[in-house]
Design a protein around this motif. Structure first.
Motif, PDB file in Angstrom:
ATOM      1  N   CYS A  89       0.841  -1.195   0.000  1.00  0.00           N
ATOM      2  CA  CYS A  89       0.000   0.000   0.000  1.00  0.00           C
ATOM      3  C   CYS A  89       0.879   1.249   0.000  1.00  0.00           C
ATOM      4  CB  CYS A  89      -0.916   0.010   1.240  1.00  0.00           C
ATOM      5  SG  CYS A  89      -2.088  -1.353   1.211  1.00  0.00           S
ATOM      6  N   ASP A  90       0.472   2.238  -0.779  1.00  0.00           N
ATOM      7  CA  ASP A  90       1.254   3.473  -0.843  1.00  0.00           C
ATOM      8  C   ASP A  90       0.480   4.677  -0.306  1.00  0.00           C
ATOM      9  OD1 ASP A  90      -0.556   3.570  -2.890  1.00  0.00           O
ATOM     10  OD2 ASP A  90       0.921   3.682  -4.510  1.00  0.00           O
ATOM     11  N   VAL A  91      -0.714   4.431   0.211  1.00  0.00           N
ATOM     12  CA  VAL A  91      -1.496   5.492   0.823  1.00  0.00           C
ATOM     13  C   VAL A  91      -2.381   4.858   1.908  1.00  0.00           C
ATOM     14  CG1 VAL A  91      -3.152   5.352  -1.115  1.00  0.00           C
ATOM     15  CG2 VAL A  91      -3.223   7.332   0.377  1.00  0.00           C
ATOM     16  N   ILE A  92      -2.588   5.588   3.001  1.00  0.00           N
ATOM     17  CA  ILE A  92      -3.408   5.082   4.114  1.00  0.00           C
ATOM     18  C   ILE A  92      -4.666   5.953   4.207  1.00  0.00           C
ATOM     19  CG2 ILE A  92      -3.463   4.541   6.598  1.00  0.00           C
ATOM     20  CD1 ILE A  92      -1.219   3.030   5.152  1.00  0.00           C
ATOM     21  N   VAL A  93      -5.825   5.304   4.372  1.00  0.00           N
ATOM     22  CA  VAL A  93      -7.082   6.041   4.557  1.00  0.00           C
ATOM     23  C   VAL A  93      -7.653   5.650   5.917  1.00  0.00           C
ATOM     24  CG1 VAL A  93      -9.432   6.429   3.699  1.00  0.00           C
ATOM     25  CG2 VAL A  93      -7.555   6.099   2.065  1.00  0.00           C
ATOM     26  N   GLY A  94      -7.682   6.587   6.853  1.00  0.00           N
ATOM     27  CA  GLY A  94      -8.282   6.335   8.162  1.00  0.00           C
ATOM     28  C   GLY A  94      -9.734   6.764   8.136  1.00  0.00           C
ATOM     29  N   LEU A  95     -10.628   5.889   8.657  1.00  0.00           N
ATOM     30  CA  LEU A  95     -12.063   6.195   8.639  1.00  0.00           C
ATOM     31  C   LEU A  95     -12.673   5.801   9.982  1.00  0.00           C
ATOM     32  CD1 LEU A  95     -14.814   6.786   7.111  1.00  0.00           C
ATOM     33  CD2 LEU A  95     -14.821   4.346   6.522  1.00  0.00           C
ATOM     34  N   GLY A  96     -13.284   6.751  10.677  1.00  0.00           N
ATOM     35  CA  GLY A  96     -13.970   6.405  11.924  1.00  0.00           C
ATOM     36  C   GLY A  96     -13.798   7.458  12.991  1.00  0.00           C
ATOM     37  N   GLY A 106      -0.448   5.640  13.624  1.00  0.00           N
ATOM     38  CA  GLY A 106       0.544   4.700  14.151  1.00  0.00           C
ATOM     39  C   GLY A 106       1.105   3.832  13.028  1.00  0.00           C
ATOM     40  N   ILE A 107       0.249   3.428  12.110  1.00  0.00           N
ATOM     41  CA  ILE A 107       0.683   2.606  10.968  1.00  0.00           C
ATOM     42  C   ILE A 107       1.632   3.414  10.079  1.00  0.00           C
ATOM     43  CG2 ILE A 107      -0.161   1.494   8.834  1.00  0.00           C
ATOM     44  CD1 ILE A 107      -2.697   0.698  10.539  1.00  0.00           C
ATOM     45  N   VAL A 108       1.287   4.670   9.819  1.00  0.00           N
ATOM     46  CA  VAL A 108       2.177   5.548   9.038  1.00  0.00           C
ATOM     47  C   VAL A 108       3.548   5.634   9.720  1.00  0.00           C
ATOM     48  CG1 VAL A 108       2.594   7.969   8.397  1.00  0.00           C
ATOM     49  CG2 VAL A 108       0.364   6.922   7.932  1.00  0.00           C
ATOM     50  N   LEU A 109       3.518   5.796  11.026  1.00  0.00           N
ATOM     51  CA  LEU A 109       4.789   5.909  11.766  1.00  0.00           C
ATOM     52  C   LEU A 109       5.641   4.657  11.566  1.00  0.00           C
ATOM     53  CD1 LEU A 109       5.078   7.271  15.407  1.00  0.00           C
ATOM     54  CD2 LEU A 109       6.640   5.602  14.500  1.00  0.00           C
ATOM     55  N   LEU A 110       5.020   3.482  11.736  1.00  0.00           N
ATOM     56  CA  LEU A 110       5.789   2.230  11.611  1.00  0.00           C
ATOM     57  C   LEU A 110       6.298   2.014  10.188  1.00  0.00           C
ATOM     58  CD1 LEU A 110       3.834  -0.335  13.807  1.00  0.00           C
ATOM     59  CD2 LEU A 110       6.025   0.752  14.284  1.00  0.00           C
ATOM     60  N   LEU A 111       5.528   2.471   9.189  1.00  0.00           N
ATOM     61  CA  LEU A 111       5.927   2.254   7.798  1.00  0.00           C
ATOM     62  C   LEU A 111       7.030   3.212   7.345  1.00  0.00           C
ATOM     63  CD1 LEU A 111       2.442   1.670   6.094  1.00  0.00           C
ATOM     64  CD2 LEU A 111       4.172  -0.048   6.619  1.00  0.00           C
ATOM     65  N   THR A 112       7.220   4.313   8.087  1.00  0.00           N
ATOM     66  CA  THR A 112       8.157   5.328   7.600  1.00  0.00           C
ATOM     67  C   THR A 112       9.323   5.610   8.550  1.00  0.00           C
ATOM     68  OG1 THR A 112       6.735   7.051   8.551  1.00  0.00           O
ATOM     69  CG2 THR A 112       6.415   6.535   6.215  1.00  0.00           C
ATOM     70  N   HIS A 113       9.262   5.056   9.758  1.00  0.00           N
ATOM     71  CA  HIS A 113      10.296   5.370  10.746  1.00  0.00           C
ATOM     72  C   HIS A 113      10.897   4.080  11.318  1.00  0.00           C
ATOM     73  CE1 HIS A 113       8.424   9.251  10.334  1.00  0.00           C
ATOM     74  NE2 HIS A 113       9.300   9.796  11.165  1.00  0.00           N
ATOM     75  N   GLY A 129       6.488  11.521   6.269  1.00  0.00           N
ATOM     76  CA  GLY A 129       5.603  10.405   6.577  1.00  0.00           C
ATOM     77  C   GLY A 129       5.217   9.753   5.267  1.00  0.00           C
ATOM     78  N   MET A 130       3.953   9.386   5.114  1.00  0.00           N
ATOM     79  CA  MET A 130       3.467   8.920   3.820  1.00  0.00           C
ATOM     80  C   MET A 130       2.047   9.439   3.657  1.00  0.00           C
ATOM     81  SD  MET A 130       2.807   4.872   4.565  1.00  0.00           S
ATOM     82  CE  MET A 130       1.917   4.485   3.034  1.00  0.00           C
ATOM     83  N   PRO A 131       1.507   9.410   2.447  1.00  0.00           N
ATOM     84  CA  PRO A 131       0.175   9.977   2.247  1.00  0.00           C
ATOM     85  C   PRO A 131      -0.860   9.356   3.195  1.00  0.00           C
ATOM     86  CG  PRO A 131       1.198   9.517   0.140  1.00  0.00           C
ATOM     87  CD  PRO A 131       2.097   8.926   1.189  1.00  0.00           C
ATOM     88  N   PRO A 169      -2.058  14.474   8.853  1.00  0.00           N
ATOM     89  CA  PRO A 169      -2.597  13.900   7.614  1.00  0.00           C
ATOM     90  C   PRO A 169      -2.365  14.801   6.398  1.00  0.00           C
ATOM     91  CG  PRO A 169      -4.160  13.636   9.406  1.00  0.00           C
ATOM     92  CD  PRO A 169      -3.073  14.544   9.914  1.00  0.00           C
ATOM     93  N   SER A 170      -2.253  14.186   5.225  1.00  0.00           N
ATOM     94  CA  SER A 170      -2.114  14.940   3.979  1.00  0.00           C
ATOM     95  C   SER A 170      -3.437  15.603   3.625  1.00  0.00           C
ATOM     96  CB  SER A 170      -1.723  13.999   2.825  1.00  0.00           C
ATOM     97  OG  SER A 170      -0.889  12.971   3.265  1.00  0.00           O
TER      98      SER A 170
END
Ligand SMILES: [Fe+2]
Length: 382
Positions: A89-96, A106-113, A129-131, A169-170
C-alpha cells in the motif's frame, strides 16, 4: 512577540457529501490504499461502503483493515502495518472515530520510521511520513487535523501520546453527514473532548495568537451547539457546527498542546477503560477550577465565547462564572459524573496521580500541578 509555528494539514476539505471526494483525493497520492477502520460501526453506518465505492470508481485498489478496537494497541498498529507492507500500500485512509484515525497514524509511523513505536514517546516522529487521508465519523478528537496520536501499551497499561509532523494527515476530509449516526453518549463525550481541546489550548503555556483564534471559535461553536446535537441527533446545522468546532479545536491544540485535563484523563483510560471524552468531561470543570487563579483574563474570554455576560464582573467572579458555565454544560450532557461508577477507588489514586504527572502535557498547564494537587482533584471526583 516570540516566534511561533502554526502547522495544519496541507488540505482540509469540509462539507456535506465531502466523503464522495475520497477517491479523487486518494488517486492523487497513491494507487493502493489501506483502509483503517473499526470492527463494525463504519460497516453498520454505510460510511465504509461510501469510501470503498469512491476508491473503486477512482481506480484505487482498496485493502481493508477493519480491526481497530477503541484505544488502539501497539499490536493492532503492528498488524495494520504488516498488512500494508504485504499489499504494497502506498497510501493510508483512516475512517472512523479517534481510535481508527489514531491507529492509521501509528501505521504511518511504523511504515516510515525505524525502531519500535515506543521509541517515539521520547522523540518526535518528524520527517517525511506517507500519504494519509483521515475521515472522521465523530466530532471530537480532531485526529484528522493534529500532529498527535494516542496508542495504548497494553503491557504497561499506559496510553502513549506520540507526536510529530509525519503524523499530520495529507488530507483531512470532514463530512458532517457522517457524524449523524453517532449515538447520543458518543456525541456528548466526543463533544466534551473537543471543548476540552479548545479550552486547554487557550490557557496552555504554548498558546499563540493564531491558536487563540481557533480556540475561541471552537468554544463559541461547541458551547452553542453541543446540547442541540446531543438532544436532536438529526439537527444537521448543529452537527455541522460541532464538526467545525472540533476542527478549530484541533487546529488550536495541535499547535498549542493540551494541558492537565488530558494528562489526568489518559491514566483513567489506560487503567480503567474510561472513554477519552467521558474522562475529560468529568475532569474539565474541576481542573478549570484548579487553574482559575492562573488564567483569570483568559477565563473571561472563554465565558464570553460561551455566551455569558461577565463584563461587569471582577476577574475573580468572571473566572468563577466560567467554571460554572462549563460545569452546567457538562451536567446537561447527561454524562457520568463520578469515577467510582468505573470502579476507581481511593487506593488507585496514587498510581493515577503518578502517571498524570509523567504526562508531557502537565508542563503546559497554566498553574503548576504537583502529585498532591492532582491526587486531590481525582479524590474530588470519586
Ligand atoms: Fe482529547
Amino acid at each position: 512577540m516570540s516566534t511561533y509555528i502554526f502547522q495544519t494539514p496541507p488540505r482540509i476539505i469540509f462539507g456535506n457529501g465531502a466523503v464522495a471526494q475520497v477517491g479523487r483525493e486518494t488517486a492523487r497520492l497513491g494507487s493502493r490504499a489501506l483502509i483503517v477502520t473499526g470492527k463494525s460501526s463504519s460497516t453498520r453506518t454505510g460510511s465504509l461502503e461510501a469510501v470503498t465505492a469512491s476508491l473503486n470508481e477512482a481506480g484505487v485498489h482498496p485493502v481493508l483493515f477493519a480491526e481497530v478496537e477503541s484505544d488502539p494497541s501497539i499490536q493492532t498498529v503492528e498488524a495494520g502495518a504488516a498488512l500494508a507492507r504485504e499489499n504494497q500500500c502506498d497510501v493510508i485512509v483512516g475512517l472512523g472515530g479517534g481510535s481508527p484515525l489514531d491507529a492509521a497514524k501509528g501505521i504511518v509511523l511504523l511504515l516510515t520510521h525505524p525502531g519500535d513505536i515506543r521509541d517515539y514517546t521520547s522523540q518526535p516522529a518528524d520527517g517525511p511520513g506517507m500519504p494519509l487521508i483521515s475521515i472522521p465519523t465523530t466530532a471530537g478528537t480532531a485526529s484528522e487535523i493534529t500532529r498527535f496520536t494516542v496508542i495504548t501499551d497494553t503491557e504497561q497499561k499506559i496510553k502513549m501520546s506520540l507526536q510529530g509532523t509525519a503524523l499530520i494527515p495529507s488530507v483531512a476530509l470532514l463530512d458532517p453527514q457522517l457524524t449523524v449516526t453517532m449515538p447520543q453518549h458518543v456525541t456528548a463525550a466526543t463533544g466534551m473532548d473537543a471543548l476540552t481541546h479548545a479550552i486547554e489550548a487557550y490557557i496552555s503555556k504554548l498558546a499563540t495568537p493564531m491558536s487563540d483564534l481557533h480556540a475561541l471559535e471552537a468554544i463559541r461553536l461547541i458551547g452553542a451547539n453541543l446540547i442541540k446535537a446531543v438532544d436532536s441527533p438529526d439537527n444537521m446545522a448543529a452537527r455541522e457546527a460541532m464538526l467545525r468546532g472540533q476542527m478549530h479545536a484541533g487546529l488550536a491544540f495541535s499547535n498549542a498542546s493540551v494541558a492537565l485535563v488530558h494528562s489526568m484523563s489518559r491514566p483513567l483510560g489506560a487503567l480503567f477503560g474510561i472513554a477519552h471524552g467521558q474522562a475529560n468531561a468529568m475532569l474539565l470543570p474541576v481542573v478549570m477550577d484548579f487553574n482559575r487563579s492562573a488564567a483569570a483574563d483568559r477565563y473571561r474570554h472563554i465565558a464570553e465565547a460561551l455566551g455569558e455576560n461577565v463584563q461587569e464582573l471582577s476577574a475573580r467572579d468572571a473566572a468563577k462564572t466560567t467554571v460554572l458555565s462549563v460545569e452546567e454544560l457538562f451536567e446537561e450532557t447527561g454524562l457520568e459524573q463520578h469515577l467510582s461508577a468505573y470502579g476507581v477507588q481511593e487506593k488507585d489514586i496514587a498510581r493515577l496521580a503518578k502517571d498524570a504527572m509523567e504526562s508531557a502535557s502537565t508542563a503546559f498547564n497554566p498553574r503548576k500541578a504537583d502529585l498532591e494537587s492532582v491526587a486531590a482533584i481525582y479524590h474530588s471526583l470519586l
